[in-house]
Design an enzyme around this catalytic site. Structure first.
Site, PDB file in Angstrom:
ATOM      1  N   GLU A 188       0.657  -1.223  -0.097  1.00 40.99           N
ATOM      2  CA  GLU A 188       0.065   0.062  -0.068  1.00 40.99           C
ATOM      3  C   GLU A 188       0.819   1.271  -0.031  1.00 40.99           C
ATOM      4  O   GLU A 188       1.826   1.425   0.654  1.00 40.99           O
ATOM      5  CB  GLU A 188      -0.923  -0.094   1.344  1.00 40.99           C
ATOM      6  CG  GLU A 188      -1.861   1.289   1.281  1.00 40.99           C
ATOM      7  CD  GLU A 188      -3.220   1.029   1.806  1.00 40.99           C
ATOM      8  OE1 GLU A 188      -3.408  -0.269   2.360  1.00 40.99           O
ATOM      9  OE2 GLU A 188      -3.823   2.029   2.387  1.00 40.99           O
ATOM     10  N   ARG A 189       0.527   2.133  -0.969  1.00 40.22           N
ATOM     11  CA  ARG A 189       1.206   3.390  -1.011  1.00 40.22           C
ATOM     12  C   ARG A 189       2.856   2.966  -1.368  1.00 40.22           C
ATOM     13  O   ARG A 189       3.657   4.001  -0.882  1.00 40.22           O
ATOM     14  CB  ARG A 189       1.399   4.250   0.207  1.00 40.22           C
ATOM     15  CG  ARG A 189      -0.042   4.530   0.721  1.00 40.22           C
ATOM     16  CD  ARG A 189      -0.793   5.118  -0.409  1.00 40.22           C
ATOM     17  NE  ARG A 189      -2.152   5.217  -0.304  1.00 40.22           N
ATOM     18  CZ  ARG A 189      -3.319   5.651  -0.984  1.00 40.22           C
ATOM     19  NH1 ARG A 189      -2.911   5.957  -2.360  1.00 40.22           N
ATOM     20  NH2 ARG A 189      -4.532   5.965  -0.738  1.00 40.22           N
ATOM     21  N   LYS A 308      -3.803  -0.268  13.894  1.00 34.63           N
ATOM     22  CA  LYS A 308      -4.827   0.780  13.279  1.00 34.63           C
ATOM     23  C   LYS A 308      -6.164   0.184  13.679  1.00 34.63           C
ATOM     24  O   LYS A 308      -6.605  -0.830  13.054  1.00 34.63           O
ATOM     25  CB  LYS A 308      -4.365   0.945  11.837  1.00 34.63           C
ATOM     26  CG  LYS A 308      -5.475   1.806  11.244  1.00 34.63           C
ATOM     27  CD  LYS A 308      -5.279   2.012   9.745  1.00 34.63           C
ATOM     28  CE  LYS A 308      -6.136   2.759   8.995  1.00 34.63           C
ATOM     29  NZ  LYS A 308      -5.806   2.844   7.442  1.00 34.63           N
ATOM     30  N   GLU A 312     -10.729   4.446   9.339  1.00 41.30           N
ATOM     31  CA  GLU A 312     -10.846   3.916   7.925  1.00 41.30           C
ATOM     32  C   GLU A 312     -11.557   2.515   7.656  1.00 41.30           C
ATOM     33  O   GLU A 312     -10.947   1.988   6.838  1.00 41.30           O
ATOM     34  CB  GLU A 312      -9.476   4.402   7.103  1.00 41.30           C
ATOM     35  CG  GLU A 312      -9.191   5.769   7.340  1.00 41.30           C
ATOM     36  CD  GLU A 312      -7.848   6.105   6.421  1.00 41.30           C
ATOM     37  OE1 GLU A 312      -7.246   4.969   6.122  1.00 41.30           O
ATOM     38  OE2 GLU A 312      -7.677   7.226   5.890  1.00 41.30           O
ATOM     39  N   ARG A 345      -2.078   3.247  16.960  1.00 39.15           N
ATOM     40  CA  ARG A 345      -2.157   4.456  16.013  1.00 39.15           C
ATOM     41  C   ARG A 345      -3.319   5.508  16.478  1.00 39.15           C
ATOM     42  O   ARG A 345      -4.281   5.133  16.785  1.00 39.15           O
ATOM     43  CB  ARG A 345      -2.204   4.357  14.443  1.00 39.15           C
ATOM     44  CG  ARG A 345      -1.012   3.516  14.072  1.00 39.15           C
ATOM     45  CD  ARG A 345      -1.105   3.128  12.627  1.00 39.15           C
ATOM     46  NE  ARG A 345      -0.806   4.005  11.741  1.00 39.15           N
ATOM     47  CZ  ARG A 345      -1.262   4.268  10.689  1.00 39.15           C
ATOM     48  NH1 ARG A 345      -2.503   4.042  10.244  1.00 39.15           N
ATOM     49  NH2 ARG A 345      -0.703   5.009   9.785  1.00 39.15           N
ATOM     50  N   ARG A 357     -11.915  17.366  10.519  1.00 41.00           N
ATOM     51  CA  ARG A 357     -11.075  15.997  10.687  1.00 41.00           C
ATOM     52  C   ARG A 357      -9.821  16.253  11.431  1.00 41.00           C
ATOM     53  O   ARG A 357      -9.486  15.351  12.062  1.00 41.00           O
ATOM     54  CB  ARG A 357     -10.837  15.522   9.344  1.00 41.00           C
ATOM     55  CG  ARG A 357     -10.011  14.263   9.011  1.00 41.00           C
ATOM     56  CD  ARG A 357      -9.981  13.551   7.770  1.00 41.00           C
ATOM     57  NE  ARG A 357      -8.611  13.002   7.639  1.00 41.00           N
ATOM     58  CZ  ARG A 357      -8.183  12.266   6.528  1.00 41.00           C
ATOM     59  NH1 ARG A 357      -8.827  12.535   5.333  1.00 41.00           N
ATOM     60  NH2 ARG A 357      -6.984  11.893   6.631  1.00 41.00           N
ATOM     61  N   LYS A 381       0.837  10.562  13.696  1.00 39.02           N
ATOM     62  CA  LYS A 381       1.510  11.023  12.545  1.00 39.02           C
ATOM     63  C   LYS A 381       1.902  12.561  12.662  1.00 39.02           C
ATOM     64  O   LYS A 381       1.429  13.167  13.574  1.00 39.02           O
ATOM     65  CB  LYS A 381       0.626  11.124  11.582  1.00 39.02           C
ATOM     66  CG  LYS A 381       0.021   9.871  10.758  1.00 39.02           C
ATOM     67  CD  LYS A 381      -0.648   9.898   9.580  1.00 39.02           C
ATOM     68  CE  LYS A 381      -1.168   8.495   9.178  1.00 39.02           C
ATOM     69  NZ  LYS A 381      -2.060   8.436   7.937  1.00 39.02           N
ATOM     70  N   ASP A 386      -2.789  14.229   7.222  1.00 39.46           N
ATOM     71  CA  ASP A 386      -2.172  12.859   6.632  1.00 39.46           C
ATOM     72  C   ASP A 386      -0.940  13.137   5.642  1.00 39.46           C
ATOM     73  O   ASP A 386      -1.240  13.048   4.596  1.00 39.46           O
ATOM     74  CB  ASP A 386      -3.446  12.440   5.787  1.00 39.46           C
ATOM     75  CG  ASP A 386      -3.078  11.339   5.445  1.00 39.46           C
ATOM     76  OD1 ASP A 386      -2.001  10.490   5.786  1.00 39.46           O
ATOM     77  OD2 ASP A 386      -3.747  10.241   4.431  1.00 39.46           O
ATOM     78  N   GLU A 414       3.853   9.368  -0.773  1.00 42.14           N
ATOM     79  CA  GLU A 414       2.369   9.080  -0.910  1.00 42.14           C
ATOM     80  C   GLU A 414       1.728  10.555  -1.605  1.00 42.14           C
ATOM     81  O   GLU A 414       1.177  10.470  -2.568  1.00 42.14           O
ATOM     82  CB  GLU A 414       1.444   8.837   0.067  1.00 42.14           C
ATOM     83  CG  GLU A 414      -0.179   8.802  -0.342  1.00 42.14           C
ATOM     84  CD  GLU A 414      -0.835   8.273   0.851  1.00 42.14           C
ATOM     85  OE1 GLU A 414      -0.337   7.740   2.037  1.00 42.14           O
ATOM     86  OE2 GLU A 414      -2.192   8.311   0.728  1.00 42.14           O
ATOM     87  N   HIS A 542      -4.134  18.819   0.737  1.00 47.14           N
ATOM     88  CA  HIS A 542      -4.855  17.541   0.355  1.00 47.14           C
ATOM     89  C   HIS A 542      -5.873  17.960  -0.973  1.00 47.14           C
ATOM     90  O   HIS A 542      -7.015  17.793  -0.988  1.00 47.14           O
ATOM     91  CB  HIS A 542      -5.927  16.984   1.557  1.00 47.14           C
ATOM     92  CG  HIS A 542      -5.989  15.564   1.442  1.00 47.14           C
ATOM     93  ND1 HIS A 542      -6.653  14.873   0.483  1.00 47.14           N
ATOM     94  CD2 HIS A 542      -6.049  14.643   2.392  1.00 47.14           C
ATOM     95  CE1 HIS A 542      -6.726  13.571   0.743  1.00 47.14           C
ATOM     96  NE2 HIS A 542      -6.376  13.501   1.812  1.00 47.14           N
TER      97      HIS A 542
HETATM   98  O1  GCW Z   1      -2.468   8.220   4.372  1.00 47.43           O
HETATM   99  C1  GCW Z   1      -3.429   7.295   4.299  1.00 47.43           C
HETATM  100  C2  GCW Z   1      -3.339   6.586   3.196  1.00 47.43           C
HETATM  101  C3  GCW Z   1      -3.914   5.056   3.560  1.00 47.43           C
HETATM  102  C4  GCW Z   1      -3.296   4.574   4.802  1.00 47.43           C
HETATM  103  C5  GCW Z   1      -3.525   5.368   5.890  1.00 47.43           C
HETATM  104  C6  GCW Z   1      -3.126   5.157   7.122  1.00 47.43           C
HETATM  105  C7  GCW Z   1      -2.602   2.604   5.180  1.00 47.43           C
HETATM  106  O2  GCW Z   1      -3.785   7.255   2.030  1.00 47.43           O
HETATM  107  O3  GCW Z   1      -3.335   4.255   2.270  1.00 47.43           O
HETATM  108  O4  GCW Z   1      -3.541   3.110   5.063  1.00 47.43           O
HETATM  109  O5  GCW Z   1      -3.263   6.868   5.413  1.00 47.43           O
HETATM  110  O6  GCW Z   1      -2.053   5.899   7.402  1.00 47.43           O
HETATM  111  O7  GCW Z   1      -3.690   4.340   7.868  1.00 47.43           O
END
Ligand code: GCW
Length: 727
Positions: A188-189, A308, A312, A345, A357, A381, A386, A414, A542
């Site tokens: 992923e990414r 996580k 999402e 997380r 958000r 993060k 994001d 990303e 974004h």
């Molecule tokens: O940045 C976003 C990404 C998702 C990612 C999510 C996360 C792993 O677009 O692909 O999923 O964050 O950090 O959980």
């Protein structure tokens, strides 16, 4: 050489063969561990005098790793057959080992011992009967390994022998790469091919790449790897996979790298046959305890879980009306008997919550401060949204004084041009680490929150979402290697400067030519601001294309508001930007008073974060005296201009770089320039449809209409270096 040592050296020669040997040509495979002959003749002579013979005072697995690396490194750098062995007799000029070994104990004065800690080291230059002896010593063998890599790094940048001296200890305890690797081999990414972990062939086939991966990480101080995606698959916790994990852990162990896994919260249902995953259910708790015990039977030094949850669409404790603390503590209790940790997380937000958000993580986690077990780290993060090209620091840093808190960066780009754009991330990392939260007055930096010196927590950690895959050059582009490198170096020592790290990386990886080093360092150091300017200047965020996050799509409106560019930039006939002051979402209130006041006030908010916190009229004057509209347009233009300059500068270094790597970077810079123009033109065309203002002097006219840009579609396959039809 004694007869006893001869067979040992022979085995060494054989065992060394595969190390770093998968590709010796300039493909980038060797990363910053290229160890080419030292070009400076004086230095080369000096190194040859001192390092012709080296002795490692241990024959353990890590001792052998040290010996192998020194053999490869010294033979390469000195371009001679340096003698490296275990317990070499005579008077070797380099002696490496633990302080307690008899040879080192006899040589090293008490004043030159390494700093406290199991990973620290000292490099001491001693005089013994007119001969220089360099001692590399750790309190543990791992410390000696880190010292070895520091020595080789110093030699790669051609330091005179006395300047190789060092005494270091890492500032942060857990320095991890988080792989977002799926069990089907996709990442992923990921923009560098498929996953490094060849699950179908493990454990039977253990690729030599795993060892080179471990070498690369250990060389920059990374001591852990979360092998699997946070969007987790419970199957990785089944015996079938645990044998594979154990095989990887066995390769990594001598390099000081621990394995961690992501835990899918619903695993007790999916692979355990239970009806619930409620963290307060005794059967669920027992299942996780047994699962942890089982994992530790396969991997006795397993690091722990990364989770996580309730984010999402991932399952989590809130599915059972329990808190994040209930969920994290259940897992923490399961790994505690084995000294494992849980990294939970803080990247949580819900589309159902009608709140900005960027405020949601703070709102969810601050009430839980003090409720987490000692072996839980909340992994946050760097910014509250994001991994954008620029965000303010996350307000949770400093807001959880009773909780261990980790910082998560994204090394994979990303939102920053993926594989092709040259964007050196150290300035971004450093900006966040140095950001002052003011929670305990001036100097309360994010770095001090996470290294434990501000709030005193014992568990400390930092993670970077990995950018490696099975591409020959590991990271999809040569320059993306620098981001892996910079992450590791800053995780070890957040006081290092992006410029110093860039110079080390360039000299070890590309060239030692002073002029070329200066040029390339300059390219790297301006690159992040260039990307901010051509993508999201003045605090925008974004506005990338949906899902793939590559290329501009400020017009996009998605099913979820909080995934939509229009939600984030809020352009209208009056102006642009997200009002996060008291008249808007009041996200600014989540920061400590001095930060909040500075950001909330139009007079003091930095231009770089203006539109993150304020909705500003198109014609409002900026500090420069220009209107917002003109300033925005000029920033987009500056981004393009900087990329053009980067291209020219790269051309000037041509003679100093091997042809394949020069050509790759050159072509990628061409793509980056086209795409910087695409970003500028698409964004300005779109925003002009609100501002109805002409572009100021100095900004090039867009090549196409807004409709044209809106019709472009980026590839779903991010490995394609450019979107089709991009002008
Ligand atoms: O940045 C976003 C990404 C998702 C990612 C999510 C996360 C792993 O677009 O692909 O999923 O964050 O950090 O959980």
């Amino acid at each position: 050489m004694t007869g006893q040592l001869r067979p040992l050296l022979l085995t060494l020669a054989l065992s060394v063969a595969p190390l770093g040997a998968v590709a010796r040509a300039d493909t980038g495979y060797e990363l910053w561990l290229r160890y080419r002959r030292v070009p400076n003749a004086t230095r080369l002579a000096e190194y040859r005098r001192v390092f012709a013979q080296a002795s490692v005072e241990s024959n353990s697995a890590t001792g052998r790793v040290i010996r192998d690396e020194l053999t490869l490194g010294l033979r390469g750098l000195l371009d001679t057959t340096a003698v490296v062995g275990v317990g070499v007799g005579g008077n070797p000029g380099l002696i490496v080992g633990v302080v307690s070994s008899s040879r080192i104990a006899a040589l090293l004065p008490a004043s030159r011992r390494p700093p406290a800690g199991s990973e620290s080291f000292v490099i001491a230059t001693l005089k013994r009967a007119d001969k220089t002896v360099v001692v590399v010593a750790g309190n543990t063998e791992l410390g000696a390994l880190y010292g070895t890599f520091a020595l080789l790094r110093g030699m790669q940048i051609q330091q005179p022998v006395p300047k190789l001296e060092a005494a270091e200890a890492p500032r942060i305890r857990r320095r991890l790469l988080d792989h977002w690797d799926n069990l089907d081999g996709s990442v992923e990414r990921g923009y560098a091919g498929s996953s490094l972990w060849d699950w179908t062939r493990l454990p039977g086939t253990v690729s030599p790449r795993y060892r080179d991966y471990a070498r690369a990480n250990a060389s920059i101080g990374i001591n852990g790897a979360v092998l699997t995606n946070v969007n987790a698959n419970a199957r990785v916790l089944t015996p079938e996979y645990l044998t594979k994990i154990a095989a990887l852990a066995n390769v990594f162990r001598p390099y000081g790298i621990r394995v961690y896994l992501t835990a899918r919260f619903s695993a007790p249902i999916e692979i355990g046959g239970l009806r619930t995953a409620d963290p307060l259910d005794s059967a669920v708790r027992a299942w996780w305890r047994a699962k942890a015990d089982e994992i530790y039977r396969y991997v006795p030094d397993f690091g722990g879980f990364l989770v996580k949850a309730n984010s999402e669409g991932q399952p989590g404790p809130q599915d059972y009306h329990r808190t994040h603390a209930d969920g994290a503590n259940m897992l923490a209790d399961a790994v505690a008997p084995h000294h494992g940790v849980v990294m939970w997380r803080a990247f949580v937000y819900s589309n159902d919550v009608p709140v900005d958000r960027v405020k949601q993580a703070y709102d969810e986690f601050t009430p839980l401060d003090g409720a987490f077990r000692a072996n839980v780290l909340i992994q946050t993060k760097n910014g509250p949204l994001d991994f954008q090209p620029r965000e303010p620091f996350h307000p949770l840093f400093g807001a959880l004084p009773k909780t261990a808190q980790m910082l998560e960066f994204q090394i994979t780009k990303e939102y920053l041009g993926e594989d092709t754009h040259l964007v050196y991330l150290a300035p971004l990392f450093k900006e966040v680490l140095d950001a002052d939260t003011y929670v305990r007055g001036p100097g309360s930096t994010v770095a001090r929150v996470i290294d434990g010196t501000l709030q005193g927590q014992r568990e400390t950690g930092i993670a970077g979402v990995a950018n490696v895959g099975n591409d020959t050059n590991w990271t999809g582009s040569q320059f993306n290697q620098a981001n892996w490198y910079a992450f590791g170096r800053l995780a070890w020592n957040h006081q290092l400067s992006p410029a110093a790290i860039a110079e080390e990386w360039i000299r070890a990886t590309l060239t030692n030519d002073d002029a070329a080093v200066r040029t390339i360092a300059h390219i790297m150091l301006v690159s992040r601001e260039a990307a901010v300017n051509y993508m999201t200047p003045l605090g925008l965020a974004h506005i990338m294309g949906s899902n793939h996050h590559y290329g501009p799509a400020p017009w996009a409106r998605l099913a979820r508001a909080d995934w939509s560019p229009v939600y984030f930039h809020r352009a209208d006939s009056i102006g642009i930007g997200f009002d996060r002051t008291a008249t808007g979402s009041d996200a600014v209130a989540q920061y400590a008073a001095p930060v909040r006041d500075r950001l909330a006030d139009r007079a003091t908010v930095p231009d770089s974060l203006l539109l993150w916190f304020h909705h500003v009229g198109w014609r409002e004057p900026m500090r420069s005296g220009r209107t917002l509209w003109d300033e925005l347009a000029l920033h987009y233009q500056a981004g393009v201009d900087t990329v053009r300059a980067m291209r020219r500068e790269w051309l000037s270094a041509r003679a100093m770089i091997d042809a394949p790597r020069f050509a790759e970077a050159d072509s990628f810079l061409g793509i980056q320039e086209r795409e910087a123009r695409w970003w500028r033109d698409a964004a300005l065309q779109y925003f002009a449809s609100f501002s109805h203002l002409p572009l100021p002097a100095g900004v090039e006219a867009p090549a196409h209409s807004l409709e044209y840009y809106m019709s472009l579609r980026c590839p779903a396959d991010p490995r394609k270096p450019r979107c089709p039809n991009v002008p």
